[in-house]
Scaffold this active site. Structure first.
Site, short mmCIF file in Angstrom:
data_model
loop_
_atom_site.label_atom_id
_atom_site.label_comp_id
_atom_site.label_asym_id
_atom_site.label_seq_id
_atom_site.Cartn_x
_atom_site.Cartn_y
_atom_site.Cartn_z
N GLY A 14 0.83 -1.21 -0.06
CA GLY A 14 -0.10 -0.04 -0.03
C GLY A 14 0.94 1.36 -0.06
NE ARG A 17 -5.25 5.41 -2.22
CZ ARG A 17 -6.12 5.08 -1.38
NH1 ARG A 17 -6.65 5.96 -0.20
NH2 ARG A 17 -6.83 3.75 -1.33
CG ASN A 65 -7.14 -8.01 -2.41
OD1 ASN A 65 -6.73 -7.63 -1.15
ND2 ASN A 65 -8.40 -8.57 -2.52
CB VAL A 66 -2.42 -7.41 0.86
CG1 VAL A 66 -1.55 -6.30 0.36
CG2 VAL A 66 -3.65 -6.50 1.67
CG ASN A 92 1.18 1.23 4.96
OD1 ASN A 92 0.73 1.91 5.90
ND2 ASN A 92 0.63 1.29 3.55
CB SER A 144 -4.76 1.31 14.53
OG SER A 144 -5.66 2.28 15.09
CE1 TYR A 157 -7.94 -0.11 10.40
CE2 TYR A 157 -8.35 0.97 12.69
CZ TYR A 157 -7.49 1.12 11.38
OH TYR A 157 -6.45 1.72 10.91
CB ALA A 159 -11.00 -8.00 15.49
CE LYS A 161 -4.82 -1.62 10.95
NZ LYS A 161 -3.73 -1.80 9.80
#
Ligand code: NAP
Length: 249
Positions: A14, A17, A65-66, A92, A144, A157, A159, A161
């Site tokens: 990623g 951006r 796509n990761v 990332n 995060s 999100y 869960a 992170k």
């Protein structure tokens, strides 16, 4: 921070951006060869490769796509085939699909876990053998503050992170005898397209709670990643570095 990573090969997922782009920019001054991935921003990816090459940097952009295991393997192979090593892997790429638990669709749970957590597994697994063989390397995973503190509307999100933190500590223990370090950077609120989606009220509420009183810039996060990748951090593994203005203390 002047850091010399000449002859090192870097792979950032990623990289087109936001934070990933700043990570690419931060590594551009180190002499490293830089590969980055993207999913859909092909114009930005082409422009970034040209920009890096104009600075005399070996660079490659890799699309995919990761969340797909074979994509990750293909990307790692592309780096090791071209440059003979993979020295720094930075996981990332990440997404949000926010909603209160009551309204969260199963698909939104699955997509976020697939991209954010399985994506990290995919690239780390593909990098495992080359780094073990080299008896060296470093992996840095982006978590995060939400994975540490939780946040309403972000169960999926959070869960993903939080999962990255447990995953990274386990992998750090597994790979330590091979000289491979694994660390986590946990940003707080960073001004990128990801947070553009938040309402002004949500943004203000989050920033009110930040002891340093401002959002992070993508460069603040990139500097922490660069430090963890550098020889200056050679005794640091299994660590979670909070780059959140004091939010999680
Ligand atoms: P962003 O601006 O939305 O950029 C996301 C990047 O990830 C883009 O390069 C995008 O590629 C790539 N990407 C997204 N889904 C992908 C997929 N399935 N496969 C491959 N690439 C994919 O995000 P950001 O704010 O810079 O966030 C970067 C990381 O930091 C994420 O892991 C995020 O969770 C974490 N983080 C961000 C914040 C924040 O406040 N912004 C806070 C804490 C943690 P395309 O351009 O091709 O779509």
């Amino acid at each position: 921070m002047q850091i010399d990573l000449s002859d090192k090969s870097i792979l950032v997922t990623g990289g087109t951006r936001g934070i990933g782009r700043s990570i690419v920019d931060a590594f551009a001054s180190t002499g490293a060869r830089i590969a980055f991935t993207y999913r859909s921003s092909s114009d930005e990816a082409d422009a970034l490769v040209s920009e890096l090459q104009e600075q005399g940097i070996d660079a490659m952009a890799l699309q995919g796509n990761v969340a797909e295991t074979d994509v990750a393997q293909k990307h790692v192979d592309a780096v090791t085939d071209a440059w003979d090593s993979l020295d720094v892997l930075i996981n990332n790429a990440g997404i949000t699909r926010d909603n209160l638990m009551l309204r969260m669709k199963e698909e939104d749970w699955d997509t976020v876990l697939d991209v954010n957590l399985k994506g990290v597994f995919n690239y780390a697994k593909a990098a495992y053998r080359p780094m073990m063989r080299q008896r060296g390397g470093t992996i840095i995973n982006l978590s995060s503050v939400v994975g540490v503190m939780g946040n309403p509307g972000q169960t999926n999100y959070a869960a993903s992170k939080a999962g990255i933190i447990g995953f990274s500590k386990s992998l750090a223990k597994e790979l330590s005898t091979r000289g491979v370090r694994v660390n986590v950077v946990a940003p707080g609120y960073v001004d990128t397209e990801m947070t553009d989606a938040l309402s002004d009220d949500a943004r203000d509420a989050m920033l009110d709670a930040v002891p340093l009183g401002r959002p992070a810039s993508p460069e603040d996060v990139a500097n922490a990643v660069l430090y963890l990748a550098s020889p200056a951090a050679s005794y640091i593994t299994g660590h979670v570095l909070h780059v959140d203005g004091g939010l999680a203390m």
